[in-house]
Design a protein around this motif. Structure first.
Motif, PDB file in Angstrom:
ATOM      1  N   ARG A  73      -8.965  11.533   5.990  1.00 24.70           N
ATOM      2  CA  ARG A  73      -7.680  12.048   5.993  1.00 24.70           C
ATOM      3  C   ARG A  73      -7.141  12.383   4.763  1.00 24.70           C
ATOM      4  O   ARG A  73      -6.338  13.273   4.279  1.00 24.70           O
ATOM      5  CB  ARG A  73      -6.722  11.467   6.806  1.00 24.70           C
ATOM      6  CG  ARG A  73      -7.063  11.787   8.440  1.00 24.70           C
ATOM      7  CD  ARG A  73      -6.028  11.215   9.350  1.00 24.70           C
ATOM      8  NE  ARG A  73      -5.627  10.078   9.145  1.00 24.70           N
ATOM      9  CZ  ARG A  73      -6.180   9.000   9.907  1.00 24.70           C
ATOM     10  NH1 ARG A  73      -7.065   9.069  10.598  1.00 24.70           N
ATOM     11  NH2 ARG A  73      -5.464   7.755   9.630  1.00 24.70           N
ATOM     12  N   LEU A  74      -7.064  11.159   4.007  1.00 28.59           N
ATOM     13  CA  LEU A  74      -6.443  11.225   2.598  1.00 28.59           C
ATOM     14  C   LEU A  74      -7.123  12.105   1.597  1.00 28.59           C
ATOM     15  O   LEU A  74      -6.553  12.730   0.781  1.00 28.59           O
ATOM     16  CB  LEU A  74      -6.614   9.792   1.696  1.00 28.59           C
ATOM     17  CG  LEU A  74      -5.909   9.573   0.409  1.00 28.59           C
ATOM     18  CD1 LEU A  74      -4.296  10.015   0.748  1.00 28.59           C
ATOM     19  CD2 LEU A  74      -6.064   8.014   0.208  1.00 28.59           C
ATOM     20  N   ALA A  75      -8.509  12.142   1.541  1.00 24.98           N
ATOM     21  CA  ALA A  75      -9.128  13.260   0.896  1.00 24.98           C
ATOM     22  C   ALA A  75      -8.569  14.706   1.286  1.00 24.98           C
ATOM     23  O   ALA A  75      -8.777  15.577   0.355  1.00 24.98           O
ATOM     24  CB  ALA A  75     -10.610  13.166   0.878  1.00 24.98           C
ATOM     25  N   GLY A 119       2.600  12.911   3.644  1.00 24.52           N
ATOM     26  CA  GLY A 119       2.197  11.856   4.227  1.00 24.52           C
ATOM     27  C   GLY A 119       1.327  10.932   3.657  1.00 24.52           C
ATOM     28  O   GLY A 119       0.666  10.196   4.443  1.00 24.52           O
ATOM     29  N   LYS A 120       1.004  10.939   2.465  1.00 27.24           N
ATOM     30  CA  LYS A 120       0.042  10.269   1.604  1.00 27.24           C
ATOM     31  C   LYS A 120       0.370   8.825   1.675  1.00 27.24           C
ATOM     32  O   LYS A 120      -0.730   7.992   1.664  1.00 27.24           O
ATOM     33  CB  LYS A 120       0.015  10.840   0.177  1.00 27.24           C
ATOM     34  CG  LYS A 120      -0.590  12.095  -0.152  1.00 27.24           C
ATOM     35  CD  LYS A 120      -0.838  12.694  -1.502  1.00 27.24           C
ATOM     36  CE  LYS A 120      -1.453  14.061  -1.473  1.00 27.24           C
ATOM     37  NZ  LYS A 120      -1.572  14.394  -2.866  1.00 27.24           N
ATOM     38  N   SER A 130       0.743  -1.312   0.028  1.00 28.22           N
ATOM     39  CA  SER A 130       0.080   0.033  -0.032  1.00 28.22           C
ATOM     40  C   SER A 130       0.905   1.399   0.055  1.00 28.22           C
ATOM     41  O   SER A 130       0.421   2.357  -0.590  1.00 28.22           O
ATOM     42  CB  SER A 130      -0.966   0.096   1.259  1.00 28.22           C
ATOM     43  OG  SER A 130      -0.095  -0.201   2.369  1.00 28.22           O
ATOM     44  N   ASP A 131       1.937   1.212   0.669  1.00 25.83           N
ATOM     45  CA  ASP A 131       2.767   2.385   0.669  1.00 25.83           C
ATOM     46  C   ASP A 131       4.009   2.185  -0.142  1.00 25.83           C
ATOM     47  O   ASP A 131       4.976   3.024   0.221  1.00 25.83           O
ATOM     48  CB  ASP A 131       3.111   2.773   2.200  1.00 25.83           C
ATOM     49  CG  ASP A 131       4.227   1.545   2.738  1.00 25.83           C
ATOM     50  OD1 ASP A 131       4.029   0.381   2.316  1.00 25.83           O
ATOM     51  OD2 ASP A 131       4.504   1.825   3.831  1.00 25.83           O
ATOM     52  N   GLY A 132       3.917   1.694  -1.141  1.00 24.54           N
ATOM     53  CA  GLY A 132       5.192   1.422  -2.018  1.00 24.54           C
ATOM     54  C   GLY A 132       5.564   2.528  -3.006  1.00 24.54           C
ATOM     55  O   GLY A 132       4.332   3.421  -3.246  1.00 24.54           O
ATOM     56  N   LEU A 169      -3.125  18.910  -1.393  1.00 26.71           N
ATOM     57  CA  LEU A 169      -1.610  19.322  -1.411  1.00 26.71           C
ATOM     58  C   LEU A 169      -0.842  18.758  -2.697  1.00 26.71           C
ATOM     59  O   LEU A 169      -1.365  17.566  -3.009  1.00 26.71           O
ATOM     60  CB  LEU A 169      -1.092  18.644  -0.087  1.00 26.71           C
ATOM     61  CG  LEU A 169      -1.639  19.153   1.175  1.00 26.71           C
ATOM     62  CD1 LEU A 169      -1.229  18.433   2.420  1.00 26.71           C
ATOM     63  CD2 LEU A 169      -1.464  20.637   1.486  1.00 26.71           C
ATOM     64  N   PRO A 170      -0.114  19.426  -3.036  1.00 24.18           N
ATOM     65  CA  PRO A 170       0.941  18.710  -4.530  1.00 24.18           C
ATOM     66  C   PRO A 170       1.740  17.700  -4.184  1.00 24.18           C
ATOM     67  O   PRO A 170       2.194  17.429  -3.040  1.00 24.18           O
ATOM     68  CB  PRO A 170       1.321  20.003  -4.859  1.00 24.18           C
ATOM     69  CG  PRO A 170       1.941  20.612  -3.682  1.00 24.18           C
ATOM     70  CD  PRO A 170       0.861  20.557  -2.805  1.00 24.18           C
ATOM     71  N   ASP A 171       1.645  16.919  -5.256  1.00 19.90           N
ATOM     72  CA  ASP A 171       2.541  15.822  -5.369  1.00 19.90           C
ATOM     73  C   ASP A 171       4.109  16.257  -6.100  1.00 19.90           C
ATOM     74  O   ASP A 171       3.594  17.239  -6.756  1.00 19.90           O
ATOM     75  CB  ASP A 171       2.285  14.561  -5.960  1.00 19.90           C
ATOM     76  CG  ASP A 171       1.005  13.704  -5.315  1.00 19.90           C
ATOM     77  OD1 ASP A 171       1.092  13.830  -4.208  1.00 19.90           O
ATOM     78  OD2 ASP A 171       0.239  13.286  -5.719  1.00 19.90           O
TER      79      ASP A 171
END
Length: 421
Positions: A267-269, A105-106, A64-66, A274-276
């Motif tokens: 929280r993710l929404a 922190g996404k 999931s966090d790859g 915030l930009p990537d």
């Protein structure tokens, strides 16, 4: 000598087991409910499927966090044209490696959502296991009830046989009517038919139990199972059991994990505003004479100026969080209600059994013996014996039903609190 005796017994048991296997016979199981529960935990197909779903959720956590795959870019710059106007020569070649970097922190939030999904799958596995365990315990109690009912009915059939013989003797001696013998014979026949019905019911319950442990429907079970003792009243208090259930009830755990997952999506929404970033580093290969090779670096970021889908995602996440919270509240209220109802039903069945054991059954048995003795001596009529037998049969049924209800309610309570008492 003691060691030799033990060794001989072990060899004898081993030979017997091997002979059973060689003969193709399936040994009976079910001497205790614990044996069947162990088989169900290892062999039940529903639990196997839920376990695989749990493993799939665990695999989703690992990925999931790859990081996104890096990109390799080749750029051809300063391309000259020939006399015909076509591209002719490239003066600069750029070889760039680009890596997308999710910001703020996404990645961690996505992992938290996946971990909540894994906890939900784990709770679902535990809930299915608790459900299967309760079904095994209830079916095992039903199997025991049928055996006890068959024993009690066989005992009453013996009483009716004695009554039939007495009625025939009295009729032959001119002391009674033929209707007394025919009535007693009809009652005995009805009991024999009921005994045959119980035998078929026993086979149906055996097939149900075998299905729960993934065995053939006709696989043998131990003929006279031993029931579990009912815990003392001190172990069945509502408040301590509710506190235990709040921490270990599988359904409540699953609802809590679903709520935590919805909160993570919320929280993710919010972080989608915030930009990537994209980071790049490359080599510059210049082909013109006198030009030196070099390096280049780059930084790209997306501008979150499109608001429609982001606001829609926030509203969706907010609604899902509220729904998950309401489901958790409903699950908690249902847990309290079900636990209270199961405890009251168990106490009611316990009182019924106590009344039958201490008052109703002893008096009914005395009434059967005295009426049968009175009929033998001509003091009472056959109808009084039949009435006494019917009352005894009624009280026996009530006692067996109370015992069965206690076992079912105990199994339900253990499912609610997440383990044996």
């Amino acid at each position: 000598m003691r060691a030799v005796s033990i060794a001989l017994c072990a060899v004898t048991m081993l030979i017997g087991a091997l002979e059973t296997v060689w003969a193709g016979e399936v040994p009976p199981v079910g001497a205790s409910v614990g044996e069947l529960l162990e088989l169900a935990r290892r062999m039940n197909p529903e639990l196997a499927a839920a376990s695989l779903e749990r493993d799939a959720a665990r695999a989703r956590v690992d990925g999931s966090d790859g990081w996104p795959d890096p990109k390799f870019q080749i750029t051809f710059d300063d391309i000259s044209r020939n006399d015909a106007g076509w591209p002719s020569r490239t003066a600069i070649y750029k070889y760039t490696l680009i890596q997308e970097v999710p910001g703020w922190g996404k990645r961690q939030t996505k992992r938290e959502i996946a971990e909540a999904g894994h906890r939900e799958a784990e709770g679902q596995l535990q809930e299915r296991m608790a459900e299967v365990v309760m079904r095994v315990k209830s079916a095992y109690a039903d199997y025991h009830r049928v055996h006890l009912s068959m024993d009690a009915t066989s005992e009453l059939i013996q009483v009716m046989r004695a009554l039939v013989e007495l009625a025939r003797v009295r009729y032959a001696q001119g002391m009674g009517g033929q209707s007394e013998a025919t009535s007693a014979e009809a009652e005995r026949g009805a009991m024999s038919a009921e005994l045959a019905r119980m035998e078929k019911e026993r086979h149906r319950i055996r097939a149900r139990l075998n299905a729960l442990v993934n065995r053939s429907p006709d696989a043998p079970l131990v003929e006279h199972p031993q029931m579990r003792p009912i815990p003392a009243e001190e172990a069945l208090r509502f408040v301590p059991l509710l506190e235990r259930a709040m921490g270990s009830n599988p359904g409540l755990k699953m609802s809590q994990a679903r709520l935590e997952g919805a909160q993570g999506e919320k929280r993710l929404a919010g972080k989608n505003w915030l930009p990537d970033f994209e980071l790049g580093f490359g080599l510059v290969d210049r082909k013109d004479e006198g030009m030196k090779d070099g390096f280049e670096a780059m930084l790209n970021l997306n501008l979150p100026v499109v608001t429609g889908w982001r606001r829609a995602g926030e509203r969706e996440a907010e609604a899902k969080t509220g729904a998950a919270q309401e489901r958790w509240n409903a699950a908690r209220l249902q847990l309290e209600s079900s636990l209270r109802e199961a405890l009251l039903s168990l106490e009611e069945a316990r009182l019924v059994e106590k009344s039958a054991d201490e008052v109703l059954l002893p008096q009914a048995r005395v009434a059967v013996r005295s009426s049968l003795k009175g009929y033998e001596t001509g003091i009472t009529e056959a109808s009084m014996v039949l009435d006494a037998v019917q009352r005894l049969k009624k009280f026996q049924i009530e006692r067996l039903k109370a015992q069965f209800d206690q076992q079912v309610r105990l199994a339900e309570i253990e499912r609610l609190v997440g383990g044996d008492l």
